[in-house]
Design a protein around this motif. Sequence first.
Motif, mmCIF file in Angstrom:
data_model
loop_
_atom_site.group_PDB
_atom_site.id
_atom_site.type_symbol
_atom_site.label_atom_id
_atom_site.label_comp_id
_atom_site.label_asym_id
_atom_site.label_seq_id
_atom_site.Cartn_x
_atom_site.Cartn_y
_atom_site.Cartn_z
ATOM 1 N N TYR A 89 0.837 -1.187 0.000
ATOM 2 C CA TYR A 89 0.000 0.000 0.000
ATOM 3 C C TYR A 89 0.875 1.241 0.000
ATOM 4 C CZ TYR A 89 0.873 -0.524 5.007
ATOM 5 O OH TYR A 89 1.467 -0.701 6.224
ATOM 6 N N PHE A 90 0.266 2.349 -0.359
ATOM 7 C CA PHE A 90 0.965 3.613 -0.476
ATOM 8 C C PHE A 90 -0.047 4.725 -0.305
ATOM 9 C CE2 PHE A 90 0.094 1.465 -4.420
ATOM 10 C CZ PHE A 90 -0.796 2.330 -5.046
ATOM 11 N N SER A 91 0.438 5.933 -0.078
ATOM 12 C CA SER A 91 -0.477 7.028 0.228
ATOM 13 C C SER A 91 -1.170 7.600 -0.999
ATOM 14 C CB SER A 91 0.254 8.137 0.979
ATOM 15 O OG SER A 91 1.287 8.669 0.183
ATOM 16 N N CYS A 92 -0.545 7.525 -2.146
ATOM 17 C CA CYS A 92 -1.147 8.126 -3.340
ATOM 18 C C CYS A 92 -0.553 7.477 -4.585
ATOM 19 C CB CYS A 92 -0.880 9.626 -3.361
ATOM 20 S SG CYS A 92 -1.645 10.490 -4.736
ATOM 21 N N SER A 93 -1.415 7.144 -5.538
ATOM 22 C CA SER A 93 -0.937 6.514 -6.766
ATOM 23 C C SER A 93 -0.799 7.491 -7.918
ATOM 24 C CB SER A 93 -1.894 5.383 -7.174
ATOM 25 O OG SER A 93 -3.123 5.933 -7.615
ATOM 26 N N GLY A 94 -1.143 8.738 -7.702
ATOM 27 C CA GLY A 94 -1.064 9.712 -8.777
ATOM 28 C C GLY A 94 -2.169 9.544 -9.805
ATOM 29 N N GLY A 95 -3.247 8.886 -9.433
ATOM 30 C CA GLY A 95 -4.390 8.738 -10.316
ATOM 31 C C GLY A 95 -4.568 7.357 -10.920
ATOM 32 N N ARG A 96 -3.540 6.511 -10.837
ATOM 33 C CA ARG A 96 -3.651 5.155 -11.383
ATOM 34 C C ARG A 96 -2.646 4.257 -10.673
ATOM 35 N NH1 ARG A 96 -6.403 3.519 -15.255
ATOM 36 N NH2 ARG A 96 -6.108 1.489 -16.139
ATOM 37 N N THR A 97 -3.099 3.066 -10.258
ATOM 38 C CA THR A 97 -2.176 2.111 -9.655
ATOM 39 C C THR A 97 -1.377 1.428 -10.762
ATOM 40 O OG1 THR A 97 -3.757 0.282 -9.674
ATOM 41 C CG2 THR A 97 -3.750 1.713 -7.710
ATOM 42 N N GLU A 98 -0.380 0.678 -10.400
ATOM 43 C CA GLU A 98 0.496 0.003 -11.366
ATOM 44 C C GLU A 98 0.305 -1.501 -11.271
ATOM 45 O OE1 GLU A 98 2.267 -0.015 -14.343
ATOM 46 O OE2 GLU A 98 3.156 1.802 -13.501
ATOM 47 N N ASP A 99 0.438 -2.190 -12.393
ATOM 48 C CA ASP A 99 0.437 -3.658 -12.393
ATOM 49 C C ASP A 99 1.655 -4.160 -11.633
ATOM 50 O OD1 ASP A 99 -0.719 -4.234 -15.794
ATOM 51 O OD2 ASP A 99 -1.832 -4.170 -13.929
ATOM 52 N N ALA A 100 1.492 -5.234 -10.881
ATOM 53 C CA ALA A 100 2.619 -5.828 -10.173
ATOM 54 C C ALA A 100 3.729 -6.214 -11.148
ATOM 55 C CB ALA A 100 2.166 -7.052 -9.391
ATOM 56 N N ALA A 101 3.371 -6.686 -12.313
ATOM 57 C CA ALA A 101 4.380 -7.106 -13.296
ATOM 58 C C ALA A 101 5.276 -5.948 -13.707
ATOM 59 C CB ALA A 101 3.707 -7.714 -14.519
ATOM 60 N N ALA A 102 4.732 -4.750 -13.774
ATOM 61 C CA ALA A 102 5.530 -3.586 -14.153
ATOM 62 C C ALA A 102 6.479 -3.171 -13.036
ATOM 63 C CB ALA A 102 4.611 -2.421 -14.526
ATOM 64 N N VAL A 103 6.131 -3.502 -11.806
ATOM 65 C CA VAL A 103 6.957 -3.119 -10.655
ATOM 66 C C VAL A 103 7.950 -4.219 -10.299
ATOM 67 C CG1 VAL A 103 6.928 -2.440 -8.216
ATOM 68 C CG2 VAL A 103 5.114 -1.647 -9.755
ATOM 69 N N TRP A 104 7.468 -5.460 -10.190
ATOM 70 C CA TRP A 104 8.299 -6.564 -9.716
ATOM 71 C C TRP A 104 8.601 -7.610 -10.774
ATOM 72 C CZ3 TRP A 104 4.149 -5.327 -6.124
ATOM 73 C CH2 TRP A 104 4.587 -4.510 -5.083
ATOM 74 N N GLY A 105 8.041 -7.466 -11.967
ATOM 75 C CA GLY A 105 8.338 -8.390 -13.047
ATOM 76 C C GLY A 105 7.551 -9.687 -13.027
ATOM 77 N N ALA A 106 6.569 -9.797 -12.166
ATOM 78 C CA ALA A 106 5.749 -11.013 -12.098
ATOM 79 C C ALA A 106 4.288 -10.618 -11.920
ATOM 80 C CB ALA A 106 6.195 -11.896 -10.937
ATOM 81 N N GLU A 107 3.409 -11.325 -12.606
ATOM 82 C CA GLU A 107 1.977 -11.069 -12.478
ATOM 83 C C GLU A 107 1.480 -11.476 -11.096
ATOM 84 O OE1 GLU A 107 -0.451 -9.673 -14.306
ATOM 85 O OE2 GLU A 107 0.986 -9.104 -15.848
#
Length: 148
Positions: A89-107
């Motif tokens: 979790y985080f305080s603010c996504s800037g209007g859109r969350t990110e796919d886990a795959a884009a952050v950690w490389g795995a779905e």
Amino acid sequence: PASFEPEALKAQSVAARSYALYCAATGRHGDTAQVCTDFACCQAWSSEAALRERFGADYDTYAEKARAAVEATRGEVLLYDGVLIDATYFSCSGGRTEDAAAVWGAEVPYLQSVKSYGEENALRYASEKRFTPEALRAPEAQARGSPM
């Protein structure tokens, strides 16, 4: 923040509990600890003294709100297909969350990109930094691979 509405604090309590239990169950830190207090790794943490200094006269009110949220959600966790989730979790996504795959490389089926409405007034919704051309040409910027 402790000034948030009780339902928001309850949601945060469930997310924080789920995340801490997930970290403990997955052995992130081996035998040294189940969860650490580094906000960039596991959970943010502040001592009572630091919180008293930060909140001043409002400390008792905020502490009671936090205790009430934790107590009201005692035993509640977030599951996906019956398994404890990695409740990042985080305080603010800037209007859109990110796919886990884009952050950690795995779905991760429960961590998909979605529009996040109503954040326009959030503290960290947008930020701006200004740099001189000289600063952008500095060796540190070139070492990070910044285009020149």
